[in-house]
Design a protein around this motif. Structure first.
Motif, mmCIF file in Angstrom:
data_model
loop_
_atom_site.group_PDB
_atom_site.id
_atom_site.type_symbol
_atom_site.label_atom_id
_atom_site.label_comp_id
_atom_site.label_asym_id
_atom_site.label_seq_id
_atom_site.Cartn_x
_atom_site.Cartn_y
_atom_site.Cartn_z
ATOM 1 N N LYS A 167 0.854 -1.183 0.000
ATOM 2 C CA LYS A 167 0.000 0.000 0.000
ATOM 3 C C LYS A 167 0.892 1.236 0.000
ATOM 4 N N GLU A 168 0.329 2.366 -0.334
ATOM 5 C CA GLU A 168 1.138 3.576 -0.457
ATOM 6 C C GLU A 168 1.906 3.844 0.839
ATOM 7 N N GLN A 169 3.203 4.009 0.702
ATOM 8 C CA GLN A 169 4.053 4.255 1.866
ATOM 9 C C GLN A 169 4.153 5.752 2.129
ATOM 10 N N HIS A 170 4.018 6.126 3.383
ATOM 11 C CA HIS A 170 4.122 7.543 3.735
ATOM 12 C C HIS A 170 5.523 8.039 3.401
ATOM 13 N N GLU A 171 5.612 9.263 2.903
ATOM 14 C CA GLU A 171 6.899 9.823 2.501
ATOM 15 C C GLU A 171 7.897 9.856 3.656
#
Length: 422
Positions: A167-171
């Motif tokens: 899933k999209e990884q936090h920056e």
């Protein structure tokens, strides 16, 4: 935020070296190997002024009373029983009751791994979130790792620091993994080697963090829980949470417990849940982690010997190092009143002797002094040697600052493979 935190750690580390290490002068300049006046003055300095050397001498009048290095201890089992009992007493470990029910929120495949997102409810606080990772299609019982995330001055995040789910990884987690782990989500990499890996949020981190709505308004510093994933909100929260640590520690002391005691209780519950899984070989379970994860490794592996193999990364020194040089670079999560009279810090991990134990150190780690890291190493060497288990202990040193880079990871992974893949 990350740059400012790195700058602080760097400055803190340099300040610690300046205070504790003194300044070296070539013999050609001093005229003799004798100490200069500046060196002698600095030798008397400490982070608590003139009280440091005095307090250190009080501690060093004799070996800690329950140290296995004392000649009076000749029976390993009797010593362990006595020292374990006293350590647990000093920790004030809270009783968490029966095994909670694990709720599965999601199960999916990513990068060759089967990943479960789960949670469980302890008697206090919000549910603990965890990830369980294992090779896709694996059958039968596998060795397992209880993987501990770091502190990093970042309480907003927990398990996301050492995992990826697809899933999209936090920056901020991308930069965190690059900075501390050379870009790896090391829990994923360990699972790929044929392990069931569990990573849970620690007490006061991520799902277990203190929420603004749960504290009095006058203690919130004007913060709220709205828009929590925005970097500026995370930065503000982490600043508040860092300042809140002394409040939490004082309250835990007033409640008859300690921060390491709560860590241990919650991590032990995670271990109980891991061992209850039908896909886990309960005789071959390890634990490990960097920094705050190294601290949790010291407590978990030292006190619960169901952990067959331990890897402590970036959290090994002596009480003297904290006392004189480095306590200001460390969280309130480290300290256990009265225990330094009975065991030096590395001797907590030494309670697991003769079980396999690896310590990985960074030579330029800003959070410790190298001489005290090496003294801690020597203490552990003596414990394992006295127990006739020299082959079960190893310490390694790597160049660079506080980190768990890929070279260190490979040594850790190989150590777990050696002892857990039987």
């Amino acid at each position: 935020m990350e740059n400012e935190r790195r700058k602080f750690i760097k400055q803190a580390g340099l300040a610690g070296v300046g205070l504790a290490g003194g300044i070296s002068f070539p013999a050609a300049l001093t005229g003799s190997p004798a100490k200069t006046l500046t060196e002698m003055k600095r030798a008397k300095q400490s982070i608590i002024g003139p009280y440091g050397p005095w307090l250190d001498q009080v501690m060093k009048r004799q070996l800690p009373s329950l140290s296995f290095r004392n000649d009076s201890f000749t029976d390993l089992d009797k010593w362990k029983s006595l020292a374990l009992g006293r350590t647990k007493e000093r920790l004030g470990i809270p009783v968490l009751g029966e095994l909670p029910r694990v709720k599965i929120h999601d199960s999916h495949v990513y990068d060759g791994l089967q990943i479960e997102e789960v949670s469980w409810q302890l008697p206090y606080g919000r549910p603990t979130k965890a990830l369980i990772l294992k090779p896709e299609g694996a059958t039968g019982k596998l060795p397992a790792i209880l993987a501990f995330h770091d502190h990093g001055g970042n309480k907003y995040f927990g398990l996301r620091k050492i995992t990826k789910t697809g899933k999209e990884q936090h920056e901020l987690m991308s930069s965190h993994q690059e900075h501390y782990y050379e870009g790896n989500a090391w829990a994923n990499e360990m699972a790929k080697r044929g392990y069931v890996v569990m990573v849970s949020d620690a007490f006061t981190f991520a799902s277990r963090r203190v929420m603004m709505e749960d504290v009095p308004e006058d203690q919130r510093s004007g913060l709220s829980d709205r828009d929590p994933e925005a970097p500026e909100s995370i930065e503000a929260y982490n600043q508040w949470a860092g300042q809140h640590e002394h409040v939490m520690a004082k309250s835990l002391f007033c409640g008859g417990t300690t921060w390491p005691g709560v860590f241990f209780a919650e991590d032990q519950m995670a271990l109980d849940l891991l061992l209850a899984r039908p896909d886990v070989d309960e005789k071959n379970v390890g634990c490990g982690g960097l920094s705050g994860g190294g601290l949790r490794t010291v407590m978990m592996a030292g006190l619960d010997h169901r952990i067959k193999c331990a890897v402590c990364v970036g959290f090994m020194s002596t009480w003297t190092d904290f006392l004189l040089n480095k306590s200001y670079t460390h969280t309130w999560m480290t300290y256990i009143p009265r225990l330094p009279e009975e065991l030096d810090f590395p001797e907590i991990l030494g309670l697991r002797v003769p079980l396999p134990t690896l310590v990985l150190n960074d030579e330029q780690d800003q959070l410790y002094t190298l001489p005290e890291m090496k003294r801690a190493d020597l203490i552990l060497q003596k414990i394992f040697e006295k127990a006739g288990a020299t082959n079960s202990y190893k310490a390694s040193y790597y160049p660079g600052p506080h980190k768990f880079d890929q070279a260190m990871q490979q040594e850790a992974f190989s150590w777990w493979d050696k002892w857990l893949k039987t």
